[in-house]
Design a protein around this motif. Sequence first.
Motif, PDB file in Angstrom:
ATOM      1  N   ASP A 116       7.997  57.857  10.409  1.00  0.00           N
ATOM      2  CA  ASP A 116       6.721  58.557  10.448  1.00  0.00           C
ATOM      3  C   ASP A 116       6.918  60.015  10.019  1.00  0.00           C
ATOM      4  OD1 ASP A 116       4.285  59.649  11.167  1.00  0.00           O
ATOM      5  OD2 ASP A 116       4.285  58.838  13.201  1.00  0.00           O
TER       6      ASP A 116
ATOM      7  N   HIS B 117      10.795  49.543  20.102  1.00  0.00           N
ATOM      8  CA  HIS B 117       9.595  48.737  20.366  1.00  0.00           C
ATOM      9  C   HIS B 117       9.205  48.824  21.842  1.00  0.00           C
ATOM     10  CE1 HIS B 117       7.429  44.803  21.004  1.00  0.00           C
ATOM     11  NE2 HIS B 117       6.728  45.347  20.038  1.00  0.00           N
TER      12      HIS B 117
ATOM     13  N   ASN C 186       6.409  48.881  15.814  1.00  0.00           N
ATOM     14  CA  ASN C 186       5.390  47.822  15.959  1.00  0.00           C
ATOM     15  C   ASN C 186       6.007  46.460  16.212  1.00  0.00           C
ATOM     16  OD1 ASN C 186       6.502  47.505  13.391  1.00  0.00           O
ATOM     17  ND2 ASN C 186       4.598  46.689  12.539  1.00  0.00           N
ATOM     18  N   GLN C 187       7.333  46.337  16.038  1.00  0.00           N
ATOM     19  CA  GLN C 187       7.987  45.046  16.268  1.00  0.00           C
ATOM     20  C   GLN C 187       9.418  45.304  16.737  1.00  0.00           C
ATOM     21  OE1 GLN C 187       7.424  43.629  12.183  1.00  0.00           O
ATOM     22  NE2 GLN C 187       9.594  43.925  11.746  1.00  0.00           N
TER      23      GLN C 187
ATOM     24  N   SER D  50       6.186  54.709  14.623  1.00  0.00           N
ATOM     25  CA  SER D  50       5.123  55.655  14.935  1.00  0.00           C
ATOM     26  C   SER D  50       5.669  56.748  15.848  1.00  0.00           C
ATOM     27  CB  SER D  50       3.994  54.895  15.631  1.00  0.00           C
ATOM     28  OG  SER D  50       3.021  55.802  16.079  1.00  0.00           O
TER      29      SER D  50
END
Length: 230
Positions: free
Chosen positions: A53, A91, A97-98, A111
Amino acid sequence: MAARTHLARIERAIPSCTRCPELRAYCAEVARAKRKAFESWEYWGRPVPGIGDAAASIWIVGLAPAAHGANRTGRVFTGDRSGDFLYAALHRAGLANQPTSVSRDDGLALSGVYVSAALRCAPPANKPKPHELGNCSTYLDEEEHALRGWRVILALGSIAWGSALAMLERRGVAGFRPKPKFGHGARVALDEGRSLIGCYHVSQQNTFTGVLTPAMIDEVLAQAKRFARG
Ligand code: SF4
């Protein structure tokens, strides 16, 4: 220049770097010979850029790509046990996200966090030479410039810790006399409330032997998130 544009420029430049001919030759030879389990793979075989990010408040700095991990997949901490451990932790912390990271097109998105390394080419026996770390240090400098919102650097292992300290001095963020010692959970307070935090490296030698457990990295990531919030 926008942070994302700046980072994208760095990420595009790194794979073409030729400053360490011995390392480039080693990575290319590993890519040619391959490991039997991955013989159907087209190995990356080049320097590996960071990912994440552009607005990250937490910046994770690892050691270097693994010969059959990131040197195969072309994405940092992707395709090996170290990455399995790290991205599962990210995560759980709500930063990925995974929980898995197996290839460049597996849909992983980070993120609030950026992940890179002190050295961008896989070194033989995972042991970078000082001049190679020196050659590669400019990429840490450039990332520091691009990642304008970072609040916490999380250094995985003592080599990443040393590289981060040197980068912070070169960038004029801080001076260190004497140099703070690496430790798991050790924190160096920097200006503007920013922090450098140490974490044992996520290598198999640590995670398979209980030196670094999921609970331990979860705690360090929670610490990093606390200081990143300020
Ligand atoms: S280790 Fe870094 S400086 Fe050396 S060739 Fe690879 S990317 Fe370039």
